[in-house]
Design a protein around this motif. Sequence first.
Motif, PDB file in Angstrom:
ATOM      1  N   GLN A 152       2.169  -2.433   8.129  1.00 28.69           N
ATOM      2  CA  GLN A 152       2.328  -1.092   8.696  1.00 28.69           C
ATOM      3  C   GLN A 152       2.483  -0.046   7.602  1.00 28.69           C
ATOM      4  O   GLN A 152       2.753   1.109   7.883  1.00 28.69           O
ATOM      5  CB  GLN A 152       3.544  -1.063   9.625  1.00 28.69           C
ATOM      6  N   SER A 153       2.280  -0.436   6.354  1.00 28.10           N
ATOM      7  CA  SER A 153       2.345   0.499   5.242  1.00 28.10           C
ATOM      8  C   SER A 153       0.975   1.104   5.004  1.00 28.10           C
ATOM      9  O   SER A 153      -0.057   0.471   5.239  1.00 28.10           O
ATOM     10  CB  SER A 153       2.830  -0.220   3.986  1.00 28.10           C
ATOM     11  N   GLY A 154       0.928   2.345   4.540  1.00 28.67           N
ATOM     12  CA  GLY A 154      -0.342   2.997   4.259  1.00 28.67           C
ATOM     13  C   GLY A 154      -1.216   3.056   5.500  1.00 28.67           C
ATOM     14  O   GLY A 154      -0.751   3.313   6.606  1.00 28.67           O
ATOM     15  N   SER A 155      -2.503   2.774   5.311  1.00 28.47           N
ATOM     16  CA  SER A 155      -3.445   2.795   6.428  1.00 28.47           C
ATOM     17  C   SER A 155      -3.465   1.495   7.214  1.00 28.47           C
ATOM     18  O   SER A 155      -4.163   1.393   8.216  1.00 28.47           O
ATOM     19  CB  SER A 155      -4.858   3.102   5.902  1.00 28.47           C
ATOM     20  N   GLY A 156      -2.739   0.478   6.746  1.00 32.38           N
ATOM     21  CA  GLY A 156      -2.650  -0.774   7.475  1.00 32.38           C
ATOM     22  C   GLY A 156      -3.748  -1.748   7.109  1.00 32.38           C
ATOM     23  O   GLY A 156      -4.557  -1.527   6.207  1.00 32.38           O
ATOM     24  N   GLY A 157      -3.785  -2.857   7.826  1.00 27.70           N
ATOM     25  CA  GLY A 157      -4.744  -3.918   7.546  1.00 27.70           C
ATOM     26  C   GLY A 157      -4.078  -5.068   6.827  1.00 27.70           C
ATOM     27  O   GLY A 157      -3.090  -4.897   6.104  1.00 27.70           O
ATOM     28  N   ALA A 158      -4.607  -6.259   7.030  1.00 28.06           N
ATOM     29  CA  ALA A 158      -4.028  -7.452   6.420  1.00 28.06           C
ATOM     30  C   ALA A 158      -4.267  -7.474   4.913  1.00 28.06           C
ATOM     31  O   ALA A 158      -5.299  -7.004   4.425  1.00 28.06           O
ATOM     32  CB  ALA A 158      -4.624  -8.707   7.055  1.00 28.06           C
ATOM     33  N   THR A 159      -3.319  -8.014   4.172  1.00 24.51           N
ATOM     34  CA  THR A 159      -3.446  -8.172   2.725  1.00 24.51           C
ATOM     35  C   THR A 159      -4.155  -9.504   2.453  1.00 24.51           C
ATOM     36  O   THR A 159      -3.509 -10.520   2.178  1.00 24.51           O
ATOM     37  CB  THR A 159      -2.062  -8.135   2.053  1.00 24.51           C
ATOM     38  N   CYS A 160      -5.479  -9.472   2.522  1.00 26.13           N
ATOM     39  CA  CYS A 160      -6.265 -10.705   2.408  1.00 26.13           C
ATOM     40  C   CYS A 160      -6.087 -11.388   1.057  1.00 26.13           C
ATOM     41  O   CYS A 160      -6.208 -12.612   0.950  1.00 26.13           O
ATOM     42  CB  CYS A 160      -7.740 -10.401   2.633  1.00 26.13           C
ATOM     43  N   GLN A 161      -5.789 -10.609   0.006  1.00 26.34           N
ATOM     44  CA  GLN A 161      -5.632 -11.211  -1.309  1.00 26.34           C
ATOM     45  C   GLN A 161      -4.422 -12.131  -1.380  1.00 26.34           C
ATOM     46  O   GLN A 161      -4.310 -12.949  -2.299  1.00 26.34           O
ATOM     47  CB  GLN A 161      -5.515 -10.132  -2.391  1.00 26.34           C
ATOM     48  N   ALA A 162      -3.508 -12.022  -0.421  1.00 27.94           N
ATOM     49  CA  ALA A 162      -2.303 -12.853  -0.436  1.00 27.94           C
ATOM     50  C   ALA A 162      -2.518 -14.205   0.228  1.00 27.94           C
ATOM     51  O   ALA A 162      -1.649 -15.079   0.130  1.00 27.94           O
ATOM     52  CB  ALA A 162      -1.156 -12.120   0.259  1.00 27.94           C
ATOM     53  N   ILE A 163      -3.635 -14.419   0.913  1.00 34.97           N
ATOM     54  CA  ILE A 163      -3.857 -15.664   1.648  1.00 34.97           C
ATOM     55  C   ILE A 163      -4.552 -16.661   0.736  1.00 34.97           C
ATOM     56  O   ILE A 163      -5.704 -16.460   0.333  1.00 34.97           O
ATOM     57  CB  ILE A 163      -4.700 -15.406   2.907  1.00 34.97           C
ATOM     58  N   PRO A 164      -3.903 -17.768   0.372  1.00 30.90           N
ATOM     59  CA  PRO A 164      -4.470 -18.734  -0.574  1.00 30.90           C
ATOM     60  C   PRO A 164      -5.533 -19.611   0.076  1.00 30.90           C
ATOM     61  O   PRO A 164      -5.358 -20.122   1.178  1.00 30.90           O
ATOM     62  CB  PRO A 164      -3.256 -19.563  -0.998  1.00 30.90           C
ATOM     63  N   VAL A 165      -6.654 -19.800  -0.619  1.00 32.00           N
ATOM     64  CA  VAL A 165      -7.744 -20.617  -0.098  1.00 32.00           C
ATOM     65  C   VAL A 165      -7.393 -22.099  -0.138  1.00 32.00           C
ATOM     66  O   VAL A 165      -7.839 -22.878   0.703  1.00 32.00           O
ATOM     67  CB  VAL A 165      -9.038 -20.343  -0.890  1.00 32.00           C
ATOM     68  N   GLY A 166      -6.570 -22.502  -1.104  1.00 32.82           N
ATOM     69  CA  GLY A 166      -6.261 -23.918  -1.279  1.00 32.82           C
ATOM     70  C   GLY A 166      -5.619 -24.572  -0.073  1.00 32.82           C
ATOM     71  O   GLY A 166      -5.710 -25.800   0.095  1.00 32.82           O
ATOM     72  N   GLN A 167      -4.958 -23.795   0.791  1.00 26.45           N
ATOM     73  CA  GLN A 167      -4.318 -24.369   1.968  1.00 26.45           C
ATOM     74  C   GLN A 167      -5.177 -24.257   3.235  1.00 26.45           C
ATOM     75  O   GLN A 167      -4.745 -24.637   4.314  1.00 26.45           O
ATOM     76  CB  GLN A 167      -2.971 -23.685   2.224  1.00 26.45           C
ATOM     77  N   ILE A 168      -6.410 -23.740   3.103  1.00 24.36           N
ATOM     78  CA  ILE A 168      -7.252 -23.491   4.276  1.00 24.36           C
ATOM     79  C   ILE A 168      -8.199 -24.659   4.520  1.00 24.36           C
ATOM     80  O   ILE A 168      -8.793 -25.199   3.585  1.00 24.36           O
ATOM     81  CB  ILE A 168      -8.071 -22.201   4.096  1.00 24.36           C
ATOM     82  N   GLU A 169      -8.354 -25.039   5.784  1.00 23.15           N
ATOM     83  CA  GLU A 169      -9.305 -26.087   6.154  1.00 23.15           C
ATOM     84  C   GLU A 169     -10.533 -25.520   6.871  1.00 23.15           C
ATOM     85  O   GLU A 169     -11.620 -26.098   6.804  1.00 23.15           O
ATOM     86  CB  GLU A 169      -8.629 -27.123   7.052  1.00 23.15           C
ATOM     87  N   ARG A 170     -10.380 -24.374   7.522  1.00 21.43           N
ATOM     88  CA  ARG A 170     -11.470 -23.845   8.333  1.00 21.43           C
ATOM     89  C   ARG A 170     -11.241 -22.351   8.558  1.00 21.43           C
ATOM     90  O   ARG A 170     -10.101 -21.898   8.654  1.00 21.43           O
ATOM     91  CB  ARG A 170     -11.495 -24.580   9.684  1.00 21.43           C
ATOM     92  N   ILE A 171     -12.332 -21.594   8.613  1.00 21.26           N
ATOM     93  CA  ILE A 171     -12.262 -20.159   8.887  1.00 21.26           C
ATOM     94  C   ILE A 171     -13.274 -19.828   9.972  1.00 21.26           C
ATOM     95  O   ILE A 171     -14.413 -20.290   9.928  1.00 21.26           O
ATOM     96  CB  ILE A 171     -12.574 -19.321   7.631  1.00 21.26           C
ATOM     97  N   GLU A 172     -12.843 -19.017  10.942  1.00 20.30           N
ATOM     98  CA  GLU A 172     -13.746 -18.497  11.964  1.00 20.30           C
ATOM     99  C   GLU A 172     -13.767 -16.983  11.865  1.00 20.30           C
ATOM    100  O   GLU A 172     -12.714 -16.340  11.770  1.00 20.30           O
ATOM    101  CB  GLU A 172     -13.302 -18.924  13.358  1.00 20.30           C
TER     102      GLU A 172
END
Length: 585
Positions: free
Chosen positions: A81-101
């Motif tokens: 809810q800071s600034g203009s908003g939107g998720a901070t995608c750079q904070a989501i680590p790829v190493g823990q991801i199994e699938r993206i839709e």
Amino acid sequence: MVVTATRTALASADVLADVSVVDAETLARSGAVSLADVLVHLPGVEMTRNGGPLGTTNLYLRGGNTNHTVVMIDGIRIDTQSGSGGATCQAIPVGQIERIEILRGPAAAVYGSDAVAGVVQVFTKGGQDGFTPSVGVGVGSQGTRTLTAGVRGAEAGWRYALALGRETSEGYNIQPAAYPDRDGYERNTASLRLGKDLAPGHRLDATWVYSDADAGYDSTTSKSSANYAKDNRALQRLSALGLSWQAKWSDVWSTRVMVTRADDRYATLPAPGAVPSYNTQTQVDTVLLHNRWNWREAVWTAALESRQDRLSNAGTQPRDTSRTQDALALGYGAKSGAHSWQVNARLDDDSEFGQYTTGALAYGWAFAPSWRLTASVGTAFRAPTLYQRFSEYGFAGLEPEKARNREIGLKYSQQGHEFAVVAYQNRVSNLITFSGAGACASSFGCYANTARAKLQGVTLSGATHMAGVVWTASLDVQDPVDVATGKRLARRAQRLLKLGAETGWQTWGLKADLLLSGDRYDRVTDARPLLPGYGVLNLSATKALTPNWSLLLRMDNVGDKYYETARGYATAGRTAFVGLTWTGR
């Protein structure tokens, strides 16, 4: 199976929305640092970054703003809810991801506020049969070092998956005009998935994802600025926690209850003489009750959802602000012979803006074997962030942005050969922009509902196999413009071409990805595009050394192309990475 399109599992062949899926093998070969580095190679997606791999990252789906895309981790909504908003995608680590839709197109009738341009949902690694430990190490250019460890398994009715990671890098000079230094970073990550079958048809699942990053940056892009200072630090911490219970009462009726919390914190630690420090925290709490009925060859859904956003920011008055959104969402999907339908409607009651109704209608016609024609219309809205309303640049009288979308698509799929074309037009009104002095306390500028945008374009994508090679391609021809001025929206290209080739050679798996982007305006006030077009080629190779050991070789930006996605912020040149992973069997 695809979950994101309707919030319930559907066979991919029955999904009428424009959806892409990234599987575990593709993620493992990418060796990417952040989520955006994976998504940028998909149709309809652009990415800009103010700095290195962990710098502020913006995702543009179909030309929409970054705050027009909902981002979720295992059903947990991530937002700020800071600034203009939107998720901070750079904070989501790829190493823990199994699938993206990735769902392209408005989805507010399913997800509520913010789903103006699309939805990105990340699924973390879950438990599996047996006991499978793993350890990985990697080294790369710019002093990059990675270390990962994890374990997955199932025992006594429990399923579990634990993953830990650490990344460090000396970095590169992300602002060449400011100071000849290196802006490095370090990040620690963790994720935990637990699942338990309580009784036949009843399952309990828990998710926790954590990321703690510390990245260097210079305070401005110009050394001549009075506020210039190097060696500032940006601290980013993301924590996402979710608990869900799924119950199958009969072959007809099933229920899912989910409680989630996402905590996003961002702070700066300036060097002596720099601008003052900044600290902000967003907490998003949601409760979801989702029911599904399979009745008369149709899928019916009904959901109640409650969301509360909290912002703590020294630049807002009051410092701690919050709002709630309560919603009722209904859905209906059916298939009869060659015809398919999907209808969704949602009523959101916002504590500040009152009630907003959104809807979506989609139709599919399989007019020939392997061919299907689709058409859809939908509406969406996005409420202003708390910062946009209550900071010194804010205006409490801001109205939610509204969107109306229509699209038509054609898809062919047979034996590994695929082709799709989608044409869309999304009109956004009440668009919030940062303009000159107005109804706020600041003389520098204020947020205001001053713009309307038209996001339109055509996306062509396809995949085939020929001569032992799997070929993929996508072409986006788009025109995201400000309706009042007719000028293209900032940092968005008119044309994007993405090509991929994957094959095997002896015991190696080889992959190449080419991204070509047209020129872009850095700001809508620029007289001409100041960000030239560019092309980037990435190569990767994988090899199973033994049944337990695997090797990853990767080279990004093979041609060492210098380009910028945000003016004054350099991107990395040619980089190489070598990773070695051991997996217990």
